[in-house]
Design an enzyme around this catalytic site. Structure first.
Site, PDB file in Angstrom:
ATOM      1  N   ASN A  18       0.870  -1.182   0.000  1.00 32.69           N
ATOM      2  CA  ASN A  18       0.000   0.000   0.000  1.00 32.69           C
ATOM      3  C   ASN A  18       0.903   1.227   0.000  1.00 32.69           C
ATOM      4  O   ASN A  18       1.483   1.564   1.032  1.00 32.69           O
ATOM      5  CB  ASN A  18      -0.897  -0.029   1.244  1.00 32.69           C
ATOM      6  CG  ASN A  18      -1.725   1.241   1.399  1.00 32.69           C
ATOM      7  OD1 ASN A  18      -1.858   2.019   0.445  1.00 32.69           O
ATOM      8  ND2 ASN A  18      -2.286   1.451   2.581  1.00 32.69           N
ATOM      9  N   TRP A  19       1.008   1.852  -1.162  1.00 33.99           N
ATOM     10  CA  TRP A  19       1.923   3.007  -1.283  1.00 33.99           C
ATOM     11  C   TRP A  19       1.366   4.255  -0.607  1.00 33.99           C
ATOM     12  O   TRP A  19       2.066   5.236  -0.456  1.00 33.99           O
ATOM     13  CB  TRP A  19       2.186   3.312  -2.757  1.00 33.99           C
ATOM     14  CG  TRP A  19       3.093   2.338  -3.447  1.00 33.99           C
ATOM     15  CD1 TRP A  19       3.728   1.256  -2.907  1.00 33.99           C
ATOM     16  CD2 TRP A  19       3.483   2.361  -4.842  1.00 33.99           C
ATOM     17  NE1 TRP A  19       4.473   0.610  -3.857  1.00 33.99           N
ATOM     18  CE2 TRP A  19       4.343   1.266  -5.051  1.00 33.99           C
ATOM     19  CE3 TRP A  19       3.182   3.198  -5.918  1.00 33.99           C
ATOM     20  CZ2 TRP A  19       4.904   0.998  -6.303  1.00 33.99           C
ATOM     21  CZ3 TRP A  19       3.725   2.924  -7.153  1.00 33.99           C
ATOM     22  CH2 TRP A  19       4.587   1.835  -7.349  1.00 33.99           C
ATOM     23  N   LYS A  20       0.088   4.252  -0.263  1.00 39.33           N
ATOM     24  CA  LYS A  20      -0.578   5.422   0.327  1.00 39.33           C
ATOM     25  C   LYS A  20      -0.379   6.641  -0.574  1.00 39.33           C
ATOM     26  O   LYS A  20      -0.280   6.491  -1.795  1.00 39.33           O
ATOM     27  CB  LYS A  20      -0.064   5.671   1.754  1.00 39.33           C
ATOM     28  CG  LYS A  20      -0.074   4.400   2.603  1.00 39.33           C
ATOM     29  CD  LYS A  20       0.088   4.671   4.062  1.00 39.33           C
ATOM     30  CE  LYS A  20       0.227   3.362   4.801  1.00 39.33           C
ATOM     31  NZ  LYS A  20       0.073   3.483   6.230  1.00 39.33           N
ATOM     32  N   HIS A 107      -9.498   0.897   4.778  1.00 39.39           N
ATOM     33  CA  HIS A 107      -8.234   1.148   5.479  1.00 39.39           C
ATOM     34  C   HIS A 107      -8.493   2.100   6.642  1.00 39.39           C
ATOM     35  O   HIS A 107      -9.298   3.028   6.536  1.00 39.39           O
ATOM     36  CB  HIS A 107      -7.205   1.745   4.510  1.00 39.39           C
ATOM     37  CG  HIS A 107      -5.825   1.737   5.079  1.00 39.39           C
ATOM     38  ND1 HIS A 107      -5.401   2.694   5.979  1.00 39.39           N
ATOM     39  CD2 HIS A 107      -4.789   0.882   4.916  1.00 39.39           C
ATOM     40  CE1 HIS A 107      -4.154   2.412   6.337  1.00 39.39           C
ATOM     41  NE2 HIS A 107      -3.759   1.332   5.708  1.00 39.39           N
ATOM     42  N   GLU A 109      -6.903   4.511   7.796  1.00 41.41           N
ATOM     43  CA  GLU A 109      -6.672   5.941   7.536  1.00 41.41           C
ATOM     44  C   GLU A 109      -7.900   6.572   6.889  1.00 41.41           C
ATOM     45  O   GLU A 109      -8.206   7.746   7.127  1.00 41.41           O
ATOM     46  CB  GLU A 109      -5.412   6.123   6.675  1.00 41.41           C
ATOM     47  CG  GLU A 109      -4.152   5.897   7.503  1.00 41.41           C
ATOM     48  CD  GLU A 109      -2.951   5.396   6.720  1.00 41.41           C
ATOM     49  OE1 GLU A 109      -2.938   5.473   5.477  1.00 41.41           O
ATOM     50  OE2 GLU A 109      -1.992   4.920   7.378  1.00 41.41           O
ATOM     51  N   GLU A 179      -5.629  -5.346  10.460  1.00 44.24           N
ATOM     52  CA  GLU A 179      -4.618  -4.315  10.681  1.00 44.24           C
ATOM     53  C   GLU A 179      -4.944  -3.549  11.964  1.00 44.24           C
ATOM     54  O   GLU A 179      -5.737  -2.594  11.938  1.00 44.24           O
ATOM     55  CB  GLU A 179      -4.609  -3.316   9.517  1.00 44.24           C
ATOM     56  CG  GLU A 179      -4.286  -3.909   8.186  1.00 44.24           C
ATOM     57  CD  GLU A 179      -3.707  -2.854   7.237  1.00 44.24           C
ATOM     58  OE1 GLU A 179      -2.574  -3.037   6.792  1.00 44.24           O
ATOM     59  OE2 GLU A 179      -4.378  -1.842   7.002  1.00 44.24           O
ATOM     60  N   GLY A 185       2.077   1.953  10.788  1.00 44.60           N
ATOM     61  CA  GLY A 185       3.031   3.047  10.676  1.00 44.60           C
ATOM     62  C   GLY A 185       3.699   3.429  11.987  1.00 44.60           C
ATOM     63  O   GLY A 185       4.353   4.463  12.080  1.00 44.60           O
ATOM     64  N   SER A 225       3.251  -2.441  10.386  1.00 42.29           N
ATOM     65  CA  SER A 225       4.699  -2.404  10.638  1.00 42.29           C
ATOM     66  C   SER A 225       5.412  -3.720  10.310  1.00 42.29           C
ATOM     67  O   SER A 225       6.380  -4.084  10.975  1.00 42.29           O
ATOM     68  CB  SER A 225       4.970  -1.981  12.090  1.00 42.29           C
ATOM     69  OG  SER A 225       4.453  -0.677  12.328  1.00 42.29           O
ATOM     70  N   GLY A 246       2.708  -1.288   4.308  1.00 43.35           N
ATOM     71  CA  GLY A 246       2.736   0.146   4.007  1.00 43.35           C
ATOM     72  C   GLY A 246       4.160   0.618   3.781  1.00 43.35           C
ATOM     73  O   GLY A 246       4.719   0.510   2.685  1.00 43.35           O
ATOM     74  N   GLY A 247       4.796   1.130   4.833  1.00 40.46           N
ATOM     75  CA  GLY A 247       6.132   1.738   4.739  1.00 40.46           C
ATOM     76  C   GLY A 247       7.145   0.891   3.984  1.00 40.46           C
ATOM     77  O   GLY A 247       7.861   1.392   3.099  1.00 40.46           O
TER      78      GLY A 247
HETATM   79  C1  PEP Z   1      -0.891  -0.062   5.995  1.00 40.28           C
HETATM   80  O1  PEP Z   1      -0.926   1.111   5.685  1.00 40.28           O
HETATM   81  O2  PEP Z   1      -1.787  -0.823   5.610  1.00 40.28           O
HETATM   82  C2  PEP Z   1       0.227  -0.543   6.807  1.00 40.28           C
HETATM   83  C3  PEP Z   1       0.174  -1.758   7.282  1.00 40.28           C
HETATM   84  O3  PEP Z   1       1.243   0.343   7.015  1.00 40.28           O
HETATM   85  P1  PEP Z   1       2.676   0.017   7.725  1.00 40.28           P
HETATM   86  O4  PEP Z   1       3.171  -1.261   7.111  1.00 40.28           O
HETATM   87  O5  PEP Z   1       3.538   1.179   7.379  1.00 40.28           O
HETATM   88  O6  PEP Z   1       2.414  -0.118   9.169  1.00 40.28           O
END
Ligand code: PEP
Length: 265
Positions: A18-20, A107, A109, A179, A185, A225, A246-247
């Site tokens: 997920n590049w956000k 998600h 966010e 999640e 994050g 994470s 994500g990251g």
């Molecule tokens: C996400 O945005 O779905 C996510 C899991 O982010 P991260 O891996 O950065 O925690």
């Protein structure tokens, strides 16, 4: 009669990035090319790799992925309506028309920043399926909810209000992602026991609603994470079928290292 072991083998192992809201057009193309090259060179298993990018990248990424079945492309959101006066929004039909196959729905966010609730998310799942997009439906509790011991209730409600109106054929097209909001994050992952416990709970909820066979088929990803160091321990758990990243999806080396965890299992 198929043994439970064989069913487990049949479950699709998936790592989705997920590049956000990161990467301009050129940066996105460059990263995706790197990911494809690394997957081609390094990944020998049959796991599915999905990149969920901003809308501006979708068409170009689909073109780059042409002919390479292991990698698919998805959006991070869609509007719940078919079309119409919704300035600035993008429909499921539009996303599908450029060849994308997946869309993230729910998600945390979007739940937090845009107030997206379970009932609206049910509509987004419906419009995605109607347009042949596979939803990656995200669920998760806040730290407050976990500390209050309400995490199972929260997940149960998210499933009930957003997913359980679907029929059996439709549930087969869904990917689920657990999640925990406190893990996204933050650098804090749920312990492998906490993650497995919740994935087992989610699978049991699916079994109660759709039967054990459907529950055994559905992929449930963990997100929060995940990185190349912790992925192997997390993915080793029996009810965790991959990750939503994500990251670490913004660096091709890290992302493909996470994908490669399944090569070793
Ligand atoms: C996400 O945005 O779905 C996510 C899991 O982010 P991260 O891996 O950065 O925690």
């Amino acid at each position: 009669m198929i043994s439970p072991h064989v069913i487990l083998q049949m479950r699709q192992k998936t790592v989705a990035g997920n590049w956000k809201m990161n990467l301009d057009y050129q940066e996105g193309l460059a990263l995706f090319s790197e990911v494809i090259n690394r997957v081609k060179a390094e990944v020998t298993g049959i796991q599915q790799v999905i990149i969920c990018c901003p809308f501006i990248h979708l068409h170009a990424l689909v073109q780059l992925a042409q002919g390479f079945e292991k990698t698919a492309v998805g959006a991070q959101n869609i509007h719940q309506s078919e079309s119409g006066a919704h300035t600035g929004e993008v429909s499921a039909k539009m996303v599908r028309s450029v060849g994308a196959a997946y869309v993230i729905v729910g998600h945390s966010e979007r739940r937090q920043e845009f107030g997206e609730g379970n009932v609206l998310l049910a509509e987004k799942i419906d419009i995605a399926l109607k347009n042949n997009l596979k939803p990656i439906f995200c669920m998760g509790e806040t730290i407050k909810e976990r500390e209050a011991g309400k995490h199972f209730d929260v997940i149960s409600q998210q499933l009930t209000e957003s997913v359980f109106h679907l029929n059996e054929a439709q549930i087969d097209k869904l990917i689920l992602a657990y999640e925990p909001v406190w893990s996204i994050g933050t650098g804090i992952t749920a312990s492998t026991e906490q993650a497995q416990e919740m994935h087992f709970f989610i699978r049991n909820q699916i079994a109660a609603e759709y039967g054990q066979a459907a529950a055994d088929r559905i992929s449930i990803l963990y997100g929060g994470s995940v990185n190349p160091e912790n992925a192997a321990d997390i993915f080793a758990k029996p009810d965790i079928d991959g990750g939503l990243i994500g990251g670490a999806s913004l660096k091709s080396r890290d992302f493909v290292a996470i994908v490669n965890v399944f090569n070793r299992s």
